[in-house]
Design a protein around this motif. Structure first.
Motif, PDB file in Angstrom:
ATOM      1  N   ILE A  68       0.517  -1.539   0.379  1.00 47.18           N
ATOM      2  CA  ILE A  68      -0.138   0.409  -0.061  1.00 47.18           C
ATOM      3  C   ILE A  68       0.724   1.040  -0.094  1.00 47.18           C
ATOM      4  O   ILE A  68       0.839   2.144  -0.523  1.00 47.18           O
ATOM      5  N   LEU A  69       2.083   1.693   0.911  1.00 47.95           N
ATOM      6  CA  LEU A  69       2.094   2.290   0.739  1.00 47.95           C
ATOM      7  C   LEU A  69       3.823   2.694  -0.576  1.00 47.95           C
ATOM      8  O   LEU A  69       3.621   3.500  -0.953  1.00 47.95           O
ATOM      9  N   GLN A  70       3.681   1.558  -1.074  1.00 54.16           N
ATOM     10  CA  GLN A  70       5.082   1.233  -2.144  1.00 54.16           C
ATOM     11  C   GLN A  70       3.992   2.482  -3.333  1.00 54.16           C
ATOM     12  O   GLN A  70       4.066   2.762  -4.510  1.00 54.16           O
ATOM     13  N   LEU A  71       2.798   2.041  -3.820  1.00 59.30           N
ATOM     14  CA  LEU A  71       1.834   2.307  -4.376  1.00 59.30           C
ATOM     15  C   LEU A  71       1.271   3.948  -4.222  1.00 59.30           C
ATOM     16  O   LEU A  71       1.007   4.445  -5.457  1.00 59.30           O
ATOM     17  N   GLN A  72       1.838   3.812  -3.295  1.00 58.06           N
ATOM     18  CA  GLN A  72       1.096   5.662  -3.104  1.00 58.06           C
ATOM     19  C   GLN A  72       2.995   6.755  -2.987  1.00 58.06           C
ATOM     20  O   GLN A  72       3.023   7.908  -2.501  1.00 58.06           O
ATOM     21  N   GLY A  73       4.077   6.185  -4.146  1.00 60.21           N
ATOM     22  CA  GLY A  73       5.104   6.287  -3.805  1.00 60.21           C
ATOM     23  C   GLY A  73       5.861   6.819  -3.080  1.00 60.21           C
ATOM     24  O   GLY A  73       7.343   7.076  -3.105  1.00 60.21           O
ATOM     25  N   LEU A  74       6.056   5.546  -2.194  1.00 60.72           N
ATOM     26  CA  LEU A  74       6.756   5.927  -0.721  1.00 60.72           C
ATOM     27  C   LEU A  74       7.742   4.457  -0.861  1.00 60.72           C
ATOM     28  O   LEU A  74       7.257   3.474  -0.682  1.00 60.72           O
ATOM     29  N   ALA A  75       9.238   5.299  -0.815  1.00 57.16           N
ATOM     30  CA  ALA A  75      10.361   4.141  -0.369  1.00 57.16           C
ATOM     31  C   ALA A  75      10.061   3.050   0.699  1.00 57.16           C
ATOM     32  O   ALA A  75       9.666   3.580   1.425  1.00 57.16           O
ATOM     33  N   CYS A  76      10.074   1.922   0.974  1.00 53.75           N
ATOM     34  CA  CYS A  76       9.817   1.154   2.460  1.00 53.75           C
ATOM     35  C   CYS A  76      10.525   0.395   2.256  1.00 53.75           C
ATOM     36  O   CYS A  76      10.764  -0.404   1.291  1.00 53.75           O
ATOM     37  N   LYS A  77      10.977  -0.373   3.372  1.00 55.48           N
ATOM     38  CA  LYS A  77      11.894  -1.616   3.461  1.00 55.48           C
ATOM     39  C   LYS A  77      11.227  -2.467   4.463  1.00 55.48           C
ATOM     40  O   LYS A  77      10.888  -1.523   5.732  1.00 55.48           O
ATOM     41  N   GLU A  78      11.767  -3.815   4.864  1.00 62.09           N
ATOM     42  CA  GLU A  78      11.146  -4.342   5.819  1.00 62.09           C
ATOM     43  C   GLU A  78      12.834  -3.936   7.192  1.00 62.09           C
ATOM     44  O   GLU A  78      13.326  -5.219   6.658  1.00 62.09           O
ATOM     45  N   GLU A  79      12.951  -4.245   7.810  1.00 59.10           N
ATOM     46  CA  GLU A  79      14.325  -4.483   9.079  1.00 59.10           C
ATOM     47  C   GLU A  79      13.609  -4.854  10.763  1.00 59.10           C
ATOM     48  O   GLU A  79      13.067  -4.479  10.926  1.00 59.10           O
ATOM     49  N   GLN A  80      13.555  -6.233  10.711  1.00 60.87           N
ATOM     50  CA  GLN A  80      13.724  -6.969  11.821  1.00 60.87           C
ATOM     51  C   GLN A  80      12.010  -6.287  12.534  1.00 60.87           C
ATOM     52  O   GLN A  80      11.491  -6.222  13.679  1.00 60.87           O
ATOM     53  N   GLY A  81      11.431  -6.465  11.418  1.00 58.49           N
ATOM     54  CA  GLY A  81       9.822  -6.594  11.962  1.00 58.49           C
ATOM     55  C   GLY A  81       8.934  -5.269  11.613  1.00 58.49           C
ATOM     56  O   GLY A  81       7.814  -5.020  11.762  1.00 58.49           O
ATOM     57  N   TYR A  82      10.345  -3.809  11.372  1.00 60.51           N
ATOM     58  CA  TYR A  82       9.222  -2.879  11.090  1.00 60.51           C
ATOM     59  C   TYR A  82       9.413  -2.523   9.934  1.00 60.51           C
ATOM     60  O   TYR A  82      10.119  -2.654   8.858  1.00 60.51           O
TER      61      TYR A  82
END
Length: 304
Positions: A241-255
């Motif tokens: 959802i966040l990426q569809l809104q153009g927001l760079a996002c990665k997952e680290e240790q459950g966050y």
């Protein structure tokens, strides 16, 4: 005098190994200058060149506004106190007797001994043999010897090395007090980044013999990248959802880690997640500490 120490294009080469490369240090007057770097980065060699214990292969060193030469070296050294690597002492003699020997060598009146013993808080242990001192007391005795003669510049190489937490705290407090109470400039090397973060006003970071950062501690912290950490009950869907809104996002240790945004924009994104059935359980603002910044500057290969 703006800078107590200035080096220009300082090089040191041993055989085919270039230990120090084009080093331009600027240690401000009245500062606690933290000289940071991994073990083997060239910190001790640099300090020894400043003290005249190692001859530079090329380059210039200026102390107290004067370029150092063979003719004025002793005059310069009379204004410098130093503690390089581990302190030297006669274990079978008392702390007071050790300082008397140093005062004789430095041609400093014996009355100055009580002053430095008071500064390092060893006045009640002066009659005790140094072999009976703790590691922290030995380090403080070494510092007392360096302070004899009230030097303008103090050069300390890994002064907290081998100390327990209480000893480290004592040494930190002593170092921090010197510029304000006694008008000294302190250059202190360490690979313990948390230590430098607590005592330094200015920082130089060296890696593989090269200076990769120099400036105020505040300027170093400005290199910290601010991020927002979001934890949800469904990170996979939330990330899409966040990426569809153009927001760079990665997952680290459950966050889910996203760039720092204004409160208004974060509120909009969180509201959208909740509207689409994603339960948000935690939101945190994160800033890199000095160790994170150091690793960013030097790379993982230069980790401590």
């Amino acid at each position: 005098m703006e800078n107590i120490i200035t080096t220009k294009n300082l090089y040191k080469q041993y055989s085919n190994f270039q230990c120090i490369q084009s080093l331009d240090l600027k240690v401000p007057h009245g500062s606690v200058y933290g000289f940071l770097g991994p073990n083997g980065a060239g910190k001790t060699t640099t300090m020894k060149m400043i003290l005249g214990l190692v001859r530079p292969s090329s380059g210039a060193i200026t102390l107290f506004g004067k370029m150092t030469t063979s003719k004025n070296r002793l005059e310069m050294l009379s204004q410098i106190g130093s503690l390089i690597e581990s302190p030297s002492y006669y274990g079978h003699l008392t702390g007071l007797e050790n300082l008397r020997i140093i005062s004789t060598l430095k041609k400093v009146p014996e009355k100055d001994i009580q002053r430095v013993l008071s500064i390092v808080r060893l006045e009640k242990q002066e009659g005790k043999k140094v072999n009976e001192y703790s590691m922290g007391m030995k380090q403080r005795l070494g510092l007392a010897g360096a302070l004899l003669g009230n030097p303008k510049l103090l050069i300390l190489d890994e002064p907290t090395n081998g100390l327990d937490p209480a000893g480290m705290q004592e040494m930190r407090e002593l170092i921090c007090s010197l510029p304000q109470q006694y008008g000294m400039t302190v250059m202190v090397s360490s690979h313990l980044l948390g230590e430098i973060d607590q005592i330094a006003t200015d920082v130089g970071i060296i890696n593989h013999g090269k200076l990769i950062f120099q400036g105020s501690l505040a300027a170093l912290h400005q290199k910290s990248s601010h991020q927002i950490a979001i934890r949800t009950m469904n990170n996979i869907t939330a990330s899409k959802i966040l990426q569809l809104q153009g927001l760079a996002c990665k997952e680290e240790q459950g966050y889910l880690i996203i760039p720092a945004l204004s409160d208004e924009r974060i509120a909009v994104f969180i509201q959208d997640l909740i509207h689409k059935g994603i339960r948000v359980v935690r939101i945190e603002e994160r800033n890199n500490n000095l160790e994170d910044i150091f690793l960013e500057l030097t790379g993982k290969a230069g980790a401590l």
